[in-house]
Design a protein around this motif. Structure first.
Motif, PDB file in Angstrom:
ATOM      1  N   GLY A 110       1.537   6.429  38.675  1.00 53.42           N
ATOM      2  CA  GLY A 110       0.379   6.330  39.538  1.00 53.42           C
ATOM      3  C   GLY A 110      -0.363   5.053  39.211  1.00 53.42           C
ATOM      4  O   GLY A 110       0.005   4.329  38.287  1.00 53.42           O
ATOM      5  N   HIS A 136      -1.644   8.867  43.120  1.00 51.41           N
ATOM      6  CA  HIS A 136      -0.323   9.271  42.635  1.00 51.41           C
ATOM      7  C   HIS A 136       0.337  10.179  43.666  1.00 51.41           C
ATOM      8  O   HIS A 136      -0.346  10.789  44.510  1.00 51.41           O
ATOM      9  N   PRO A 137       1.665  10.315  43.607  1.00 50.59           N
ATOM     10  CA  PRO A 137       2.350  11.246  44.512  1.00 50.59           C
ATOM     11  C   PRO A 137       1.969  12.688  44.195  1.00 50.59           C
ATOM     12  O   PRO A 137       1.921  13.083  43.026  1.00 50.59           O
ATOM     13  N   ALA A 138       1.707  13.464  45.220  1.00 53.72           N
ATOM     14  CA  ALA A 138       1.318  14.857  45.006  1.00 53.72           C
ATOM     15  C   ALA A 138       2.444  15.653  44.357  1.00 53.72           C
ATOM     16  O   ALA A 138       2.198  16.609  43.613  1.00 53.72           O
ATOM     17  N   ASP A 139       3.703  15.249  44.620  1.00 58.82           N
ATOM     18  CA  ASP A 139       4.845  15.992  44.087  1.00 58.82           C
ATOM     19  C   ASP A 139       5.305  15.499  42.727  1.00 58.82           C
ATOM     20  O   ASP A 139       6.286  15.995  42.174  1.00 58.82           O
ATOM     21  N   GLU A 219       3.643   9.370  50.331  1.00 64.02           N
ATOM     22  CA  GLU A 219       2.360  10.043  50.463  1.00 64.02           C
ATOM     23  C   GLU A 219       1.677  10.145  49.094  1.00 64.02           C
ATOM     24  O   GLU A 219       2.310  10.509  48.099  1.00 64.02           O
ATOM     25  N   LEU A 220       0.391   9.830  49.068  1.00 65.63           N
ATOM     26  CA  LEU A 220      -0.365   9.837  47.818  1.00 65.63           C
ATOM     27  C   LEU A 220      -1.584  10.731  47.919  1.00 65.63           C
ATOM     28  O   LEU A 220      -2.043  11.066  49.017  1.00 65.63           O
ATOM     29  N   VAL A 221      -2.090  11.088  46.756  1.00 65.24           N
ATOM     30  CA  VAL A 221      -3.382  11.759  46.670  1.00 65.24           C
ATOM     31  C   VAL A 221      -4.253  10.952  45.705  1.00 65.24           C
ATOM     32  O   VAL A 221      -3.742  10.285  44.793  1.00 65.24           O
ATOM     33  N   THR A 223      -7.254  11.126  42.963  1.00 64.37           N
ATOM     34  CA  THR A 223      -7.921  12.059  42.057  1.00 64.37           C
ATOM     35  C   THR A 223      -8.994  11.329  41.263  1.00 64.37           C
ATOM     36  O   THR A 223      -8.693  10.328  40.592  1.00 64.37           O
TER      37      THR A 223
END
Length: 262
Positions: A110, A136-139, A219-221, A223
């Protein structure tokens, strides 16, 4: 962007993910980091021809973060070349040649961005309050940061000195995804697995590689994380753990600590 990222995945996991054939000794010795900063040694995936056989193999190597052009008088210029904007890659001499010949991937878990908050009355202009975010990637998949690398020969060292060559790298950046533009207006160019082969292949020239600059990323999230990441000396898993910004209020950030370049 990009001024900090996290790369703590084990070497074996990176080898498997990127189908790496050869791992350099210094890459195996590089410890995991939750706070990778400019001028650090970083892991990079490249495809290079073997000196003896000419066979092109995929390798995991270490490079200095901050690209030093081959024509530079000294390596200090690399401090200003940690990022390369995708919009001007072919216009800048420092980036045009490596874009056509020496593209790399920097494996990451990330990266960090700092969202500027409204100024506090009376606050010095040189300091700004910022909230750090870990994107970072959610998975939990690996991120592939698009990079360019270069070789610089130290003219002060003898030809038989193994340390005479400096390998350095820069991270390509692009305008931020609209979902994250409120945090920062730039982000690294993130490559999907289906684009890795073409990006690394030295037989793919700059014209053919240009299309990869526009490819959609993963896809990222985002945080919110502790302001402890502001200081480069802090380095541990706690830096990527979510926090409630109300319980860890954004502090003043010196511009020399957090770079908003490219």
């Amino acid at each position: 962007m990009c001024g900090r990222y996290a790369s703590f995945r084990e070497d074996q996991a990176i080898e498997d993910e990127f189908a790496i054939a050869t791992v350099a000794d210094d890459a195996r010795l590089l410890p995991p980091s939750w706070n990778v900063a400019p001028t650090d040694g970083v892991r990079m995936v490249v495809e290079r021809a073997d000196r003896d056989t000419g066979e092109v193999t995929r390798q995991l190597r270490v490079a200095h973060w901050g690209l030093v052009p081959s024509w530079a008088k000294d390596p200090s210029i690399g401090n200003r070349m940690i990022n390369a904007r995708r919009e001007s890659l072919t216009d800048k001499p420092a980036f045009a040649r490596p874009f056509g010949l020496r593209r790399a991937i920097l494996p990451a878990d990330g990266y960090f961005e700092w969202q500027a908050l409204p100024p506090v009355p009376g606050q010095p202009k040189a300091r700004r309050r910022k909230q750090p975010f870990y994107l970072h990637p959610a998975d939990g998949d690996v991120l592939a940061l698009a990079g360019l690398y270069e070789f610089w020969k130290d003219p002060s060292k003898a030809d038989d000195d193994p340390s005479r060559w400096l390998v350095s790298v820069t991270i390509v950046t692009r305008p931020a995804d609209p979902r994250f533009a409120a945090i920062h207006d730039r982000q690294p160019l993130l490559l999907r697995p289906e684009d890795w082969d073409a990006w690394l292949d030295p037989a793919v020239d700059a014209e053919a590689a240009r299309a990869l600059l526009e490819a959609p990323g993963p896809e990222l999230v985002a945080t919110p994380v502790s302001t402890a990441v502001n200081a480069v000396q802090n380095n541990g898993p706690e830096l990527v753990q979510p926090v409630d910004p109300a319980s860890d209020p954004a502090g003043d950030v010196d511009d020399s600590q957090v770079r908003d370049s490219a």
